[in-house]
Write an enzyme that holds these catalytic residues in place. Structure first.
Site, PDB file in Angstrom:
ATOM      1  N   HIS A  77      76.366  21.267  38.542  1.00  0.00           N
ATOM      2  CA  HIS A  77      75.749  22.266  39.428  1.00  0.00           C
ATOM      3  C   HIS A  77      76.841  23.097  40.075  1.00  0.00           C
ATOM      4  O   HIS A  77      77.951  22.613  40.313  1.00  0.00           O
ATOM      5  CB  HIS A  77      74.849  21.614  40.487  1.00  0.00           C
ATOM      6  N   ASP A  79      76.120  25.116  42.929  1.00  0.00           N
ATOM      7  CA  ASP A  79      75.910  25.277  44.369  1.00  0.00           C
ATOM      8  C   ASP A  79      76.696  24.198  45.102  1.00  0.00           C
ATOM      9  O   ASP A  79      76.985  23.140  44.546  1.00  0.00           O
ATOM     10  CB  ASP A  79      74.427  25.219  44.730  1.00  0.00           C
ATOM     11  N   ASP A 110      82.876  18.627  43.598  1.00  0.00           N
ATOM     12  CA  ASP A 110      81.412  18.512  43.605  1.00  0.00           C
ATOM     13  C   ASP A 110      80.782  19.904  43.727  1.00  0.00           C
ATOM     14  O   ASP A 110      80.535  20.377  44.818  1.00  0.00           O
ATOM     15  CB  ASP A 110      81.003  17.631  44.788  1.00  0.00           C
ATOM     16  N   GLU A 143      71.176  22.001  43.661  1.00  0.00           N
ATOM     17  CA  GLU A 143      71.193  20.540  43.726  1.00  0.00           C
ATOM     18  C   GLU A 143      71.448  20.053  45.145  1.00  0.00           C
ATOM     19  O   GLU A 143      70.815  19.107  45.619  1.00  0.00           O
ATOM     20  CB  GLU A 143      72.257  19.987  42.780  1.00  0.00           C
ATOM     21  N   GLU A 144      72.387  20.697  45.829  1.00  0.00           N
ATOM     22  CA  GLU A 144      72.749  20.228  47.165  1.00  0.00           C
ATOM     23  C   GLU A 144      71.626  20.430  48.180  1.00  0.00           C
ATOM     24  O   GLU A 144      71.538  19.691  49.163  1.00  0.00           O
ATOM     25  CB  GLU A 144      74.023  20.941  47.656  1.00  0.00           C
ATOM     26  N   HIS A 410      81.598  16.842  50.283  1.00  0.00           N
ATOM     27  CA  HIS A 410      80.701  17.146  51.400  1.00  0.00           C
ATOM     28  C   HIS A 410      81.433  17.206  52.741  1.00  0.00           C
ATOM     29  O   HIS A 410      80.787  17.467  53.763  1.00  0.00           O
ATOM     30  CB  HIS A 410      79.541  16.145  51.511  1.00  0.00           C
TER      31      HIS A 410
END
Length: 440
Positions: A77, A79, A110, A143-144, A410
């Protein structure tokens, strides 16, 4: 690798947070267009930008393989999570920066790094004889945010992502240098809880101590989600699972998580049990007055966002209902409480005895100088995984990726190890070769 660094820098520069209240949607659109152009440059004859039901764009590409060859779907992903406090970053979050042998930037691991991992694997194969299987690539745009756009699109177009094997490039290694597959994902349900007690805020000197304080009530409600040892407690939800895969020693977890000296770990049992085999409730945020600018007032209302992770064997929707009932039953003093479900994703468990896992074990060992493939769980959720497992029960699903404890995904100062990017790309290329040989 020098080219990969330049490309990852271009991709990281897009502020592709899939939340229009924080960043313009054009940032996500531009990232999607960049990936589509990259796939076309790799010879993909069929590349599409898919408008999914949540308003975001996923990128799809298909490269036919030799006649009779199996098809492998590669997922990532583009995003990313918001950067939190940009001023707290050592270097700008959307500017890929090399420091101490790592590349720093939001999404570097990520999962824009996952996009690069797939591209590098395909380039390695093209340079050494060609891609031996049919390839489908899907790169998600939300996704996030967990808004489910790609899941709903896949359900409406079930043939699009059908494959013999799915490689989800959004997980990671137990530690740098330890090649790892993730055999289990916890599911997740989220709830927004609000407590109301008064028509409006009141002076704490004139009314405090008698007037029901909504913030105090909310704190009591939230505190009920953990017992004195730190185990998650939700009425009706089992919380005694035991993890049977690769262990996660407590001291290693303390170091990976940066637990302060003298501070204990939460919960009973081993860290692996808590992370991968049991539910975990987390308060993600609270709406209440900040300390700066606070007034001496009894609060009339307060709200929180609560996440509940659940292991395989537990339906996320049912867990959400149990969470709501638990919270509603804990409101003190007759406080009015409302609980709203705001998203969910189902858990997933893989069959690690399948031929694809055997091929991946061989590939990872070769790419990592003979190291044994580790098998772990994942405390996080990748909602599309369970959706694909439901749509294609005959497909083998593997979860790999570039995250490892030092990546700090994150969080502030997210980074990727270029060594891990290189070795995981080699492992993926070798996996595609070995899987084609086994299938043949």
């Amino acid at each position: 690798m020098p080219r990969a660094r330049e490309e990852l820098a271009e991709l990281v520069a897009f502020r592709s947070v899939a939340d229009p209240t924080q960043y313009p949607p054009r940032e996500c659109e531009a990232a999607a267009e960049w990936i589509a152009a990259a796939l076309r440059a790799e010879g993909f004859p069929d590349v599409r930008l898919l408008e999914t039901p949540d308003g975001t764009i996923s990128v799809y590409g298909e490269l036919p393989g030799p006649a009779g060859a199996p098809t492998v779907l590669l997922y990532a992903h583009y995003d990313v999570q918001p950067p939190l406090d940009e001023a707290a970053w050592t270097s700008p979050p959307f500017e890929l920066t090399e420091r101490d042998g790592r590349w720093y930037g939001r999404g570097a691991a990520d999962c824009k790094g996952g996009v690069m991992m797939h591209l590098l694997a395909l380039r390695a194969l093209r340079a050494t004889g060609g891609v031996p299987v049919g390839i489908k690539v899907i790169v998600e745009g939300s996704e996030e945010q967990g808004t489910g756009g790609l899941e709903r699109y896949a359900e409406a177009h079930p043939e699009l992502l059908r494959a013999d094997v799915v490689v989800i490039g959004d997980s990671g290694n137990l530690r740098a240098g330890a090649p790892t597959v993730t055999a289990m994902l916890r599911g997740m349900t989220m709830a927004r809880v609000r407590v109301d007690t008064l028509e409006g805020n009141l002076h704490s000197g004139a009314f405090g101590g008698v007037a029901p304080d909504a913030l105090a009530a909310l704190i009591r409600v939230l505190d009920s989600l953990r017992d004195t040892s730190g185990d998650t407690v939700v009425d009706g939800l089992p919380a005694d699972g035991v993890w049977e895969g690769t262990p996660y020693p407590g001291e290693r977890f303390r170091a990976d998580a940066g637990v302060l000296e003298g501070v204990g770990l939460m919960g009973s049992g081993e860290p692996a049990d808590q992370l991968w085999a049991r539910p975990a409730a987390t308060v993600l945020g609270i709406d209440c007055p900040p300390v700066t600018g606070a007034t001496p007032s009894v609060q009339a209302s307060a709200a929180a966002l609560v996440s509940l992770r659940v292991p395989p064997g537990v339906d996320a929707g049912e867990a959400g209902k149990l969470l709501a009932a638990h919270l509603e039953s804990r409101a003190p003093w007759g406080a009015r409480i409302s609980v709203e479900a705001v998203g969910e994703g189902q858990p997933f468990r893989a069959d690690v005895s399948s031929p694809a896992y055997a091929a991946m074990a061989e590939a990872m060992s070769a790419a990592y100088d003979g190291a044994r493939m580790e098998v772990i769980g994942q405390g996080g959720s990748i909602p599309l995984t369970a959706a694909l497992a439901g749509l294609y029960p005959e497909a083998e699903i593997l979860l790999t990726g570039l995250s490892e404890p030092a990546a700090r995904i994150h969080a502030v100062d997210e980074s990727v190890s270029p060594d891990e990017l290189e070795r995981m790309s080699v492992a993926e290329a070798l996996f595609l070769l070995r899987y084609a040989e086994r299938a043949g």
